[in-house]
Design an enzyme around this catalytic site. Structure first.
Site, PDB file in Angstrom:
ATOM      1  N   LEU A 103       0.827  -1.203   0.000  1.00 22.94           N
ATOM      2  CA  LEU A 103       0.000   0.000   0.000  1.00 22.94           C
ATOM      3  C   LEU A 103       0.860   1.251   0.000  1.00 22.94           C
ATOM      4  CD1 LEU A 103      -3.292   0.765   1.447  1.00 22.94           C
ATOM      5  CD2 LEU A 103      -1.455   2.230   2.263  1.00 22.94           C
ATOM      6  N   HIS A 104       0.511   2.200  -0.857  1.00 23.48           N
ATOM      7  CA  HIS A 104       1.229   3.471  -0.894  1.00 23.48           C
ATOM      8  C   HIS A 104       0.320   4.554  -1.431  1.00 23.48           C
ATOM      9  CE1 HIS A 104       2.003   1.484  -4.751  1.00 23.48           C
ATOM     10  NE2 HIS A 104       2.223   2.679  -5.295  1.00 23.48           N
TER      11      HIS A 104
END
Length: 143
Positions: A103-104
């Site tokens: 996740l980013h």
């Protein structure tokens, strides 16, 4: 995949084993760093330290920590770079345009007239179509 999986480039960055010269901020749960494929100067990524592939895998607490760091980095970008605007982008899974499966959130400083364009064209939906989708989604959320 665990939080220090060596197959995940973002886990390597979070563990301090790779690209440490791009790190802008870090705390116990998140890290912010410059994107090496930046689309504009100051393009920053914020990730959780603990591996979570996407929004469906991260805990609510982890997502809140990421957003706190996003908020702080947005303020810093505004203060220092003085962009005309800022685009936040977060993608999930291949169909959602995710290409690194940790996740980013992208923080992309924007200038009026820059080279970036919207990836879709919006169109107004009818009340019937919206009502049908609302009937599916408007249920009590589990927290």
């Amino acid at each position: 995949m665990d939080e220090t999986d060596t197959a995940c480039v973002f886990c390597e960055i979070a563990a301090g084993r790779q690209d440490t010269g791009r790190v802008l901020f870090e705390d116990e749960t998140t890290i912010a760093f410059l994107d090496h494929t930046a689309v504009t100067p100051g393009h920053t990524l914020v990730i959780p330290r603990a591996h979570a592939a996407d929004i469906w895998e991260i805990s609510a607490e982890g997502a809140a920590a990421v957003m706190r760091t996003v908020h702080s980095m947005a303020a810093r970008i505004r203060e220092v770079l003085r962009p005309d605007g800022l685009t936040l982008f977060q993608a999930n899974r291949s169909a959602g345009w995710q290409d690194v499966f940790h996740l980013h959130v992208h923080l992309v400083p924007r200038r009026a007239g820059d080279h970036l364009t919207r990836p879709w064209v919006a169109s107004v939906k009818g009340d019937d179509e919206l009502a049908a989708v609302r009937a599916l989604l408007a249920t009590p959320l589990e927290r």
